[in-house]
Enzyme design. Structure first.
Site, PDB file in Angstrom:
ATOM      1  N   LYS A   1       0.855  -1.201   0.000  1.00  0.00           N
ATOM      2  CA  LYS A   1       0.000   0.000   0.000  1.00  0.00           C
ATOM      3  C   LYS A   1       0.887   1.246   0.000  1.00  0.00           C
ATOM      4  O   LYS A   1       1.881   1.299   0.744  1.00  0.00           O
ATOM      5  CB  LYS A   1      -0.902  -0.025   1.237  1.00  0.00           C
ATOM      6  CG  LYS A   1      -1.940   1.090   1.293  1.00  0.00           C
ATOM      7  CD  LYS A   1      -2.823   0.950   2.534  1.00  0.00           C
ATOM      8  CE  LYS A   1      -3.922   1.989   2.599  1.00  0.00           C
ATOM      9  NZ  LYS A   1      -4.748   1.855   3.818  1.00  0.00           N
TER      10      LYS A   1
ATOM     11  N   SER B   1      -9.694   1.640   2.814  1.00  0.00           N
ATOM     12  CA  SER B   1      -8.832   2.422   1.951  1.00  0.00           C
ATOM     13  C   SER B   1      -7.749   1.611   1.241  1.00  0.00           C
ATOM     14  O   SER B   1      -7.149   2.119   0.296  1.00  0.00           O
ATOM     15  CB  SER B   1      -8.167   3.532   2.768  1.00  0.00           C
ATOM     16  OG  SER B   1      -7.326   2.982   3.760  1.00  0.00           O
TER      17      SER B   1
ATOM     18  N   SER C   1      -9.831  -0.693   7.036  1.00  0.00           N
ATOM     19  CA  SER C   1      -9.277  -0.592   5.680  1.00  0.00           C
ATOM     20  C   SER C   1      -8.545  -1.819   5.162  1.00  0.00           C
ATOM     21  O   SER C   1      -8.152  -1.839   4.001  1.00  0.00           O
ATOM     22  CB  SER C   1      -8.349   0.607   5.577  1.00  0.00           C
ATOM     23  OG  SER C   1      -9.122   1.766   5.462  1.00  0.00           O
TER      24      SER C   1
END
Ligand code: GLN
Length: 486
Positions: free
Chosen positions: A79, A154, A178
């Protein structure tokens, strides 16, 4: 057997047996990214050259019979909120569009020590604020199961990358769900470890008292292995706990006898999609057939969770994001009239609207006169929420719930209504407020073919139990290994 879609365990044994090299394997994933990512948009940066170099290095050492790490030669997608030395780390924000960190996050050091291959950086909601990966300043990630829908967020890029077979493993971060929510939406496994289990050093902070880094994988064993690699004490994060890391990847296959699975009566509320509810009930039947006992518990403060989270997370964010002023860090405006205007214009240009909304909410909640009424009150209710869980876990081993009350949203569905999006976090934020570990495992599909995730939570530092309970379910069902037909 094909490389794409194989589990981490299968890939590792083929590498160990010499049937496959890491260069071949990494090339297969890079090709898959080249073929599919135009449509999915999971990656912000593909780390082609370095990945192939790392793969070649592992191959060389393996052939020379030198010792190699636990993830030797296995690609991991990262990420874009985790600092990677020499590799752009943008947090999907214009503010950090050109930021190249001079150091690695602790988890990245751990990956390098385990000889993993860093295949690329994945898209996310800007500064991890959101539930759809639509607030990224650069692109919208699509759900591989239905390209008109979001992958959740997210960490949507990481979840979509694994679901689309573009990487066997990925790292995400989870401040309010997330990892678990996008894992559920993309039919992959995602785990948020206990707060303190994994060092946050080098993770760009959102809500520091809530943030944790965790794994995505296409099976529970892969998640166990990646969790084992990244967990452990690090003196550079003062909340990192100095306790030995169990060998999750070894114990994960041991089924649990006498497992007590809890459900919370407060979780069956209006707004829970009937197909999602039915999926949960079916999952409970699976546990029953495996000999588990199903117990109803009460989490009386559940309904305050969203409000508490959306005071605490933005408050911490407003403080954490103060450093992006164009001087300390981040984008600096080219035109301004004086110093104050330089700060304001830089921040105005650098941040997107969701991040601005959070900063304003948080600044308001922390301001003199409102601090006691909002922030301090939220902290007190947070404690009550933690106590609800403590009490529940006296009677149960794991708590089962949906990962999210509804299937993945259509792209654009929440654009005019952020509050509706916030309310969707009801099942995941409790674990962050209380610091508990949680996992989402694939639990089936709606009539329309949309993935549904089963979330399990456990008491602090009970990751071993959580992973074993999740693995039992995975083995008893047919959802692992089902892949989106892209
Ligand atoms: N959806 C939540 C939020 O927008 C959680 C985000 C996260 O876990 N990073 O804050």
């Amino acid at each position: 057997m094909s490389i794409i879609g194989a589990t981490t365990g299968e890939l590792l044994s083929r590498l160990e047996r010499g049937e496959l090299t890491s260069v071949e394997l990494t090339t297969a994933y890079l090709d898959r990214i080249a073929q599919q990512d135009d449509r999915v948009s999971a990656f912000l940066t593909v780390n082609t050259a370095e990945a192939l170099q790392q793969a070649a290095d592992v191959d060389r050492r393996r052939q020379a019979k030198q010792p190699v790490g636990l993830l030797a030669g296995i690609p991991v997608a990262i990420k874009d909120v985790l600092c990677t030395k020499g590799l752009k780390t943008t947090c999907a924000s214009r503010m950090l569009a050109n930021f190249i960190p001079p150091y690695d996050a602790h988890v990245i050091t751990q990956l390098r020590n385990a000889d993993a291959v860093l295949i690329g950086k994945t898209n996310m909601d800007e500064f991890a604020m959101g539930s759809t990966t639509e607030t990224s300043a650069f692109k919208i990630t699509r759900n591989p199961w239905d390209l008109d829908r979001t992958p959740g967020g997210s960490s949507g890029g990481s979840a979509a990358a694994v679901a689309a077979g573009m990487s066997p493993l990925a790292l995400g971060t989870d401040t309010g769900g997330s990892i678990r929510q996008p894992a559920g939406f993309c039919s992959v496994v995602g785990m948020k470890p206990t707060y303190g289990r994994v060092s946050r050093f080098g993770m760009v902070a959102y809500g520091s008292s809530l943030d944790q880094i965790g794994p995505f994988a296409n099976d529970v064993n892969g998640a166990a292995l990646l969790a084992q690699v990244i967990a452990g004490h690090d003196g550079r994060d003062s909340t990192s706990v100095n306790a030995p890391v169990p060998a999750y990847s070894q114990t994960v296959n041991q089924p649990l006898a006498g497992l007590r699975v809890g459900i919370a009566k407060e979780h069956f509320v209006e707004g829970l999609n009937p197909e999602v509810e039915q999926t949960l009930r079916t999952a409970l039947q699976v546990y029953k057939s495996l000999g588990a006992e199903i117990k109803e518990v009460s989490l009386p403060h559940t309904s305050y969770g969203v409000a508490v989270y959306y005071l605490i997370a933005p408050s911490e964010a407003s403080s954490n994001l103060a450093r992006y002023d164009g001087v300390h860090y981040g984008h600096r405006a080219e035109q301004f009239s004086n110093m104050i205007d330089m700060y304001a214009t830089s921040r105005g240009e650098g941040f997107g609207s969701e991040v601005k909304r959070r900063i304003m909410l948080g600044t308001y909640a922390l301001s003199a006169g409102y601090y006691d009424a909002y922030y301090l009150k939220a902290l007190k209710v947070r404690r009550l929420i933690r106590q609800d869980y403590d009490k529940a876990f006296e009677q149960i081993d794991v708590l089962a719930s949906p990962a999210s009350p509804n299937p993945p949203s259509k792209v654009g569905e929440y654009s005019a209504n952020p509050l509706a999006m916030y309310l969707e976090d009801i099942y995941t934020i409790g674990a962050n407020l209380a610091g508990l570990p949680g996992i989402s495992v694939p639990a089936g599909f709606t009539e329309a073919g949309l993935p549904v995730g089963l979330q399990l939570l456990a008491a602090p530092f009970e990751e071993e139990k959580l992973l074993r309970a999740a693995r039992m379910y995975e083995l008893a069902t047919k959802w692992q290994g089902q892949r989106a037909a892209l």
